[in-house]
Design a protein around this motif. Structure first.
Motif, PDB file in Angstrom:
ATOM      1  N   GLY A  15      -6.602  -2.977   1.472  1.00  0.00           N
ATOM      2  CA  GLY A  15      -7.210  -1.890   0.702  1.00  0.00           C
ATOM      3  C   GLY A  15      -7.949  -0.957   1.651  1.00  0.00           C
ATOM      4  N   ALA A  24       0.851   3.752  -2.733  1.00  0.00           N
ATOM      5  CA  ALA A  24       0.494   4.691  -3.808  1.00  0.00           C
ATOM      6  C   ALA A  24       0.730   6.146  -3.413  1.00  0.00           C
ATOM      7  CB  ALA A  24      -0.968   4.501  -4.210  1.00  0.00           C
ATOM      8  N   GLU A  55      -7.204   2.829  -2.326  1.00  0.00           N
ATOM      9  CA  GLU A  55      -6.047   2.029  -2.746  1.00  0.00           C
ATOM     10  C   GLU A  55      -6.301   0.559  -2.427  1.00  0.00           C
ATOM     11  OE1 GLU A  55      -1.169   1.882  -2.221  1.00  0.00           O
ATOM     12  OE2 GLU A  55      -2.331   3.135  -0.832  1.00  0.00           O
ATOM     13  N   LEU A  88       0.862  -1.195   0.000  1.00  0.00           N
ATOM     14  CA  LEU A  88       0.000   0.000   0.000  1.00  0.00           C
ATOM     15  C   LEU A  88       0.898   1.245   0.000  1.00  0.00           C
ATOM     16  CD1 LEU A  88      -2.710  -1.255   2.531  1.00  0.00           C
ATOM     17  CD2 LEU A  88      -3.050  -0.868   0.072  1.00  0.00           C
ATOM     18  N   HIS A  93      -1.543  10.207  -9.870  1.00  0.00           N
ATOM     19  CA  HIS A  93      -1.678   9.296  -8.726  1.00  0.00           C
ATOM     20  C   HIS A  93      -1.965   7.866  -9.174  1.00  0.00           C
ATOM     21  CE1 HIS A  93      -2.838  12.743  -5.769  1.00  0.00           C
ATOM     22  NE2 HIS A  93      -1.539  12.524  -5.807  1.00  0.00           N
ATOM     23  N   TRP A  94      -2.211   7.680 -10.455  1.00  0.00           N
ATOM     24  CA  TRP A  94      -2.645   6.368 -10.943  1.00  0.00           C
ATOM     25  C   TRP A  94      -1.451   5.455 -11.198  1.00  0.00           C
ATOM     26  CZ3 TRP A  94      -6.314   8.718 -15.193  1.00  0.00           C
ATOM     27  CH2 TRP A  94      -7.368   9.396 -14.542  1.00  0.00           C
ATOM     28  N   ASP A  95      -1.663   4.181 -10.939  1.00  0.00           N
ATOM     29  CA  ASP A  95      -0.589   3.200 -11.133  1.00  0.00           C
ATOM     30  C   ASP A  95      -0.581   2.711 -12.586  1.00  0.00           C
ATOM     31  OD1 ASP A  95       1.403   1.351 -10.830  1.00  0.00           O
ATOM     32  OD2 ASP A  95       0.182  -0.101  -9.737  1.00  0.00           O
ATOM     33  N   ALA A 138      -8.543   9.259  -0.765  1.00  0.00           N
ATOM     34  CA  ALA A 138      -7.667   8.219  -1.320  1.00  0.00           C
ATOM     35  C   ALA A 138      -8.410   6.899  -1.345  1.00  0.00           C
ATOM     36  CB  ALA A 138      -6.403   8.087  -0.468  1.00  0.00           C
ATOM     37  N   ARG A 149      -6.524  -6.478  -6.956  1.00  0.00           N
ATOM     38  CA  ARG A 149      -7.160  -5.608  -7.942  1.00  0.00           C
ATOM     39  C   ARG A 149      -7.987  -6.444  -8.925  1.00  0.00           C
ATOM     40  NH1 ARG A 149      -2.080  -1.665  -9.001  1.00  0.00           N
ATOM     41  NH2 ARG A 149      -2.021  -0.780  -6.912  1.00  0.00           N
TER      42      ARG A 149
END
Length: 210
Positions: free
Chosen positions: A74, A41, A102, A39, A139-141, A100, A108
């Protein structure tokens, strides 16, 4: 305004095992749980765990977690907008931000994000709020998922829709700085028209400047 928080939970079956989605939980409860090392991000996992414990104990703060046994995999946070952001300008007690969300890579694409939002909205008190989220592509992976900004944006939008948040226009410079960024909003059933009007004036600060 007294912020009332009512606990709700659900069990989610995933291909990697069952998860308990629950909250809002207190800082003390959160402190007693392990926080998964993936975690990361927003900041290193240990620091993010500490930050969430603080948010959980704020009067308006809400933390909903997804956990496998005693380990958080998460979470989603709700709290007042950052004082440095325009969304705090109206000093609105009934405007909170989904700050937020995550989920670790392992879980996922298992509906965890949607389940976190579902449990968040089970609390009837959420109908007293204008809930906003500001989605910024940085902020996106993108690297971890291999998705481009538009595909990722579609997934984020779909997930937020499941919690009742929909796209709203704004002239906020951070959001308009990239076409994939967006503002999403859910106006609770018990929000008064004056608050909606005030929120609209924050969304469009430059409406009359041509």
């Amino acid at each position: 305004m007294e912020h009332i928080k009512t606990y709700h939970s659900l069990e989610l079956q995933t291909r990697n095992g069952n998860l308990l989605i629950e909250g809002p939980i207190s800082g003390e409860q959160l402190k007693s749980l392990n926080f998964h090392e993936d975690l990361v991000a927003f900041r290193p996992a240990k620091q993010q765990h500490e930050a969430l414990v603080e948010i959980a104990d704020l009067p308006e703060g809400r933390i909903i977690v997804a956990r496998a046994d005693n380990e958080v995999v998460g979470y989603v946070t709700f709290l007042y907008p950052d004082p440095l952001e325009r969304w705090s300008q109206g000093n609105m007690e009934n405007l909170i931000e989904l700050g937020a969300i995550e989920v670790i890579p392992k879980f996922r694409s298992s509906g965890v994000g949607k389940a976190l939002l579902k449990v968040s909205m089970m609390d009837d008190f959420m109908e007293n709020y204008i809930i906003i989220t500001t989605e910024y592509y940085w902020h996106w992976d993108l690297k971890g998922t291999g998705l481009n900004v538009w595909d990722y944006r579609k997934i984020m939008e779909k997930m937020m829709n499941s919690g009742g948040l929909v796209w709203y226009a704004t002239d906020d410079p951070e959001i308009t700085s990239h076409p994939a960024n967006c503002l999403m909003v859910k106006v609770g059933k018990r929000v008064d028209p004056e608050s909606v009007q005030k929120f609209d004036s924050i969304r469009f600060v430059n409406r009359f400047m041509y």
